[in-house]
Design an enzyme around this catalytic site. Structure first.
Site, short mmCIF file in Angstrom:
data_model
loop_
_atom_site.label_atom_id
_atom_site.label_comp_id
_atom_site.label_asym_id
_atom_site.label_seq_id
_atom_site.Cartn_x
_atom_site.Cartn_y
_atom_site.Cartn_z
N ASP A 70 -0.02 -4.41 10.10
CA ASP A 70 -1.07 -3.54 9.60
C ASP A 70 -2.27 -4.42 9.30
O ASP A 70 -2.22 -5.28 8.42
CB ASP A 70 -0.59 -2.83 8.31
CG ASP A 70 -1.64 -1.87 7.78
OD1 ASP A 70 -2.70 -1.74 8.40
OD2 ASP A 70 -1.40 -1.27 6.71
N LYS A 84 -12.88 -0.71 6.49
CA LYS A 84 -13.39 -1.70 5.53
C LYS A 84 -14.38 -2.65 6.20
O LYS A 84 -15.46 -2.89 5.69
CB LYS A 84 -12.26 -2.52 4.93
CG LYS A 84 -10.99 -1.77 4.69
CD LYS A 84 -10.97 -1.03 3.37
CE LYS A 84 -9.84 -0.02 3.39
NZ LYS A 84 -9.47 0.51 2.13
N TRP A 127 0.88 -1.18 0.00
CA TRP A 127 0.00 0.00 0.00
C TRP A 127 0.91 1.22 0.00
O TRP A 127 1.79 1.32 0.86
CB TRP A 127 -0.86 -0.05 1.26
CG TRP A 127 -1.86 1.05 1.40
CD1 TRP A 127 -2.80 1.43 0.49
CD2 TRP A 127 -2.04 1.87 2.56
NE1 TRP A 127 -3.55 2.45 1.01
CE2 TRP A 127 -3.11 2.74 2.27
CE3 TRP A 127 -1.42 1.97 3.80
CZ2 TRP A 127 -3.56 3.69 3.17
CZ3 TRP A 127 -1.87 2.91 4.69
CH2 TRP A 127 -2.94 3.75 4.39
C1 LIG Z 1 -2.98 -1.96 3.79
C2 LIG Z 1 -3.76 -0.80 4.31
N1 LIG Z 1 -3.42 -0.28 5.48
C3 LIG Z 1 -4.08 0.76 6.01
C4 LIG Z 1 -5.14 1.33 5.35
C5 LIG Z 1 -5.76 2.53 6.01
O1 LIG Z 1 -7.08 2.57 6.15
P1 LIG Z 1 -7.83 3.79 6.80
O2 LIG Z 1 -8.73 4.34 5.74
O3 LIG Z 1 -8.58 3.19 7.95
O4 LIG Z 1 -6.85 4.79 7.26
C6 LIG Z 1 -5.53 0.83 4.10
C7 LIG Z 1 -6.62 1.46 3.33
O5 LIG Z 1 -6.76 1.33 2.15
C8 LIG Z 1 -4.82 -0.27 3.57
O6 LIG Z 1 -5.13 -0.81 2.39
#
Ligand SMILES: Cc1ncc(COP(=O)(O)O)c(C=O)c1O
Length: 412
Positions: A222, A258, A140
């Site tokens: 994560d 999500k 990501w």
């Molecule tokens: C791998 C990963 N980590 C963290 C996040 C962060 O999500 P948030 O919208 O809760 O900050 C995402 C969101 O797409 C993600 O794909």
């Protein structure tokens, strides 16, 4: 008039995934499909407010005991405790031994950032900007920037994706861990790896943990998709729980964007597992200071929704059902897309579509094929070839499969 004091500010390019959605919105073609966005969509292509969330929001509206006072700086206690409990498990020895703490955060990103800021200030010496931080290749894209903005100067990729075999490069990953300097930080995706949809198996996680322990590497999990990989919260938390059972001190950034569909409520949690209660207390005291200068105090609505749901056995069951609904739709779209591509005789193999898990699939389409799909077919996806399986619906599957077939056969 003098020139603006901002005249030298360079224009930053837009964030790719949000730009893609903006382009999609502007596209007037009726066949258009958005496979780029990182959010769940129903079979009608619509966002989904989880039924359990709707119900809990009503409970909150009708609860006259609630008000809009500041929360504690570290967040709503019942939210933090319940969030850590679903990450570590009901009978986690670490929780029983009182060596788990947590920080309510602005989404999973906020949890990563508070964790990264803390590590830069207090881990492996004071203000240690030289400690290497390893992120998977690919990952990501925000992982790099979050750690960089927290002050880390040495962010390195570790081997993860083997493009030729369309799977995990476990040997490359283990080699990178073997050769990493002691105390390096490794960002690990707890489940449903973004963007590849490929996770280590339990046996591979055991290998990873063994090397990390021997080499004194710090695991920073994560966990943005708990429930999305398998439909089961417990299965998806297996790796984190295994590391805790092996005695690691670790961080786990959780996102409820999500799995609760609470994207804009910005609700996340940073779980800290330490050796004992005293260590965790000191760590949290420093995190409280970081929160104070970052957002000062967290918002309550998302945390209340999650806390109310997780602390009632009945609502908790309802939520698990809602998560399963989302995970099952993803699984169905995977098998439907694969069978269509195989029926069309699209060159290449397509078993990876059903073997990968979570919201995303790394299709193996190259940037030129992606460009063809966007420009000629109005199908929007990231240049890496990542698609969000929830962008597929029973109505657009045929069109998407035929378009991928055309892209693969026409463009190499
Ligand atoms: C791998 C990963 N980590 C963290 C996040 C962060 O999500 P948030 O919208 O809760 O900050 C995402 C969101 O797409 C993600 O794909």
């Amino acid at each position: 008039m003098a020139a603006s004091i901002f005249a030298a500010v360079p224009l930053s390019p837009p964030v790719a995934v949000f730009k893609l959605t903006a382009d999609f919105r502007e596209d007037g073609d009726s066949r258009k499909v958005n496979l780029g966005v990182g959010a769940y969509r129903t079979d009608e292509g619509q966002p989904w407010v989880l039924p359990v969330v709707k119900k809990v929001k009503q409970l909150i509206v009708n609860d006259n005991s609630l008000n809009h006072e500041y929360l504690p700086i570290l967040g709503l206690p019942e939210f933090r405790a319940n969030a850590s409990r679903i990450a570590l498990g009901d009978d986690s020895p670490a929780i029983k031994e009182n060596r788990v703490g947590s920080v309510q955060s602005l989404g999973g990103t906020g949890a990563l950032r508070i964790g990264a800021d803390f590590l830069r200030r207090w881990y492996n010496g004071n203000n240690n900007t030289a400690t290497p931080v390893y992120v998977s290749s690919p990952t990501w894209e925000n992982h790099n920037s979050v750690f960089m903005d927290a002050g880390f100067k040495d962010i390195r990729p570790y081997h993860y994706w083997d493009a030729a075999k369309r799977g995990l490069d476990i040997q490359g990953l283990l080699n990178d861990m073997e050769s990493a300097p002691e105390s390096s930080i490794f960002v690990l995706h707890a489940c449903a790896h973004n963007p590849t949809g490929t996770d280590p198996s339990p046996e591979q996680w055991k290998q990873i943990a063994a090397v990390m322990k021997r080499r004194s590497l710090f695991p920073f999990f994560d966990s943005a998709y708990q429930g999305f990989a398998s439909g089961s919260l417990d299965k998806d938390a297996w790796a984190v729980r295994f590391f805790v059972s092996e005695g690691f001190e670790l961080f786990c950034a959780q996102s409820f964007s999500k799995n609760f569909g609470l994207y804009n409520e910005r609700v996340g949690n940073l779980t800290v597992v330490g050796k004992d209660a005293d260590n965790v207390k000191r760590v949290l005291s420093q995190m409280e200071k970081i929160v104070r200068t970052t957002w000062s105090n967290p918002p309550s609505q998302g945390a209340r929704i999650v806390a109310t749901t997780l602390s009632s056995p009945q609502l908790f069951d309802e939520w698990k059902g809602n998560v399963k609904t989302m995970a099952d739709r993803v699984l169905l779209m995977r098998s439907e897309l694969r069978s269509r591509l195989e029926a069309l005789g699209t060159p290449g193999t397509w078993n990876h579509i059903t073997e990968q898990i979570g919201m995303f699939s790394f299709t193996g389409l190259n940037p030129k094929q992606v460009e063809y799909l966007v420009k000629e077919k109005h199908i929007y996806l990231l240049a890496s070839g990542r698609i969000n399986m929830c962008g597929l619906t029973t109505k657009n599957l045929d069109y998407v499969a035929k378009s991928i077939h055309e892209a693969v056969t026409k463009i190499q």
